[in-house]
Enzyme design. Structure first.
Site, PDB file in Angstrom:
ATOM      1  CE  LYS A 195     -54.569 -61.684  14.533  1.00  0.00           C
ATOM      2  NZ  LYS A 195     -54.736 -60.221  14.461  1.00  0.00           N
ATOM      3  CG  ASP A 255     -40.423 -65.080  23.557  1.00  0.00           C
ATOM      4  OD1 ASP A 255     -39.842 -64.517  24.497  1.00  0.00           O
ATOM      5  OD2 ASP A 255     -39.821 -65.628  22.621  1.00  0.00           O
ATOM      6  CE1 TYR A 259     -42.152 -68.865  19.928  1.00  0.00           C
ATOM      7  CE2 TYR A 259     -40.654 -69.017  21.780  1.00  0.00           C
ATOM      8  CZ  TYR A 259     -41.272 -68.270  20.800  1.00  0.00           C
ATOM      9  OH  TYR A 259     -40.993 -66.932  20.683  1.00  0.00           O
TER      10      TYR A 259
END
Ligand code: NAI
Length: 343
Positions: free
Chosen positions: A177, A236, A125
């Protein structure tokens, strides 16, 4: 009489002013000691001051270090950068705390009580994005850079672990991840494991899960989770997912907390499809204001507000359309204020 607490108020766009009015009515009925400095941002900022985040708004938060904020509209694709993201960067609001608690029983999932702690400043982001032109296509290739730092990961993980201890949570799950994005999300996982071993072992159980498996597990058996802590983008997405477990976005509050300030808001956006129609559910912002009361050490007022919300929804059965009810925003607010005044 409690000491007055200066705070910035940003009504925001779309349904923002309606849900902010509802929240102010409840806070006034409670006798909350906030002294509001009203400011603008988002689309209203652009329209009125030519800037989605006017200098006066920033100056106000710099002074009060505390804000309650309605949703701010952000154009998709082109247009100005999100004022929400800019606010987080400006005040280093590195932790996004999003609790999901069942308030209205009998939904698809009952008795949900979990918290998503999202890293708010780093990851994908940061806005390092660009297109590469090939031949006559200016958008032939899109590129984005994500950055996660050891220090940024550690302060967020520390916040999540401290929150777990302070609120008596039993388990924290690090969501990552690191099997694919071995560096970008591996650093977050590695930092969390190291911090737990060094400082928090024995105070709660630590678990790790890969983001895709986590999404499935949250739908199959959300009760296995307690605190979920993760990087910006995953957080998010997961926080909207967990909002869905407790009746949708109208029920989901959020807090952006940093070293320099704290900003409380609903997780949802400006809902332009229902703006100005007296249809918005103000519960998410009301619950955010309860988090704000906790933050300024007024937990009894926060509890009273949460109880009044619960009773209005479940005893008086006054509910807005998103919860299957027929009440408008104003009627819901009037019922809530009566509850507060009665109790
Ligand atoms: P949204 O959250 O505004 O709306 C999604 C759906 O949920 C709509 O059908 C809406 O009517 C409904 N909804 C949302 N809040 C509700 C409430 N309190 N009561 C009843 N129904 C409600 O998401 P959308 O449409 O993707 O975004 C609209 C705008 O909001 C965009 O400009 C977006 O950038 C902005 N936004 C701002 C946020 C913030 O300021 N924190 C967060 C998310 C989006």
């Amino acid at each position: 009489m409690a000491t007055p607490i200066p705070a910035t108020l940003i009504p925001g766009d779309g349904i923002g002013p309606e849900i902010v009015d509802a929240t102010l009515a409840a806070l006034n009925a409670l006798g909350a000691p906030f002294v509001w400095d009203r400011q603008i941002a988002g689309l209203e900022g652009v329209t009125v001051a030519g800037d989605p985040l006017p200098a006066a708004t920033l100056a106000s938060i710099r002074q009060t270090r505390l804000a309650l904020k309605g949703p701010l509209e952000t154009p998709s694709g082109g247009g100005y950068r999100s004022s929400n993201v800019r606010l987080r960067e400006e005040f280093q609001l590195y932790a996004n705390l999003r609790p999901a608690l069942t308030v209205v029983p009998g939904g698809r999932f009952d008795k949900i009580d979990l918290v998503v702690v999202r890293e708010n400043l780093e990851g994908l982001y940061i806005g390092h994005e660009h297109f590469v032109q090939i031949d006559d296509d200016p958008h032939a290739v899109a590129m984005a850079t994500g950055i996660n730092t050891r220090a940024g990961s550690r302060r967020l993980l520390e916040f999540a672990f401290q929150h777990a201890v302070a609120t008596g949570r039993k388990k924290v799950t690090i969501v990552h991840k690191a099997n694919i994005m071995k560096a970008l999300t591996g650093i977050f996982l590695e930092t969390g494991l190291e911090l737990y071993e060094r400082k928090y072992k024995g105070q709660f159980t630590l678990d790790t899960v890969i983001i895709d498996a986590c999404a499935m597990k949250l739908v199959l058996n959300p009760w296995q989770f307690d605190v979920l802590v993760t990087t910006n983008l995953f957080g998010d997405i997961l926080s909207d997912l967990v909002a869905g477990l407790v009746g949708g976005l109208g029920m989901a509050p959020g807090a952006n907390i940093g070293a320099d300030a704290a900003i409380f808001e609903a997780v949802h956006g400006s809902a332009p499809d229902i703006a100005g129609q007296d249809k918005a559910n103000p519960t998410a912002l009301l619950l955010a204001s309860a988090m704000m009361l906790d933050h300024v050490q007024l937990p009894e007022m926060a509890t009273k507000l949460r109880r009044a919300i619960h009773d209005t929804l479940n005893v008086d059965m006054v509910r807005t359309g998103d919860l299957g009810g027929t009440a408008g925003t104003k009627a819901f607010t009037a019922a809530l204020v009566s509850r507060i005044n009665a109790g």
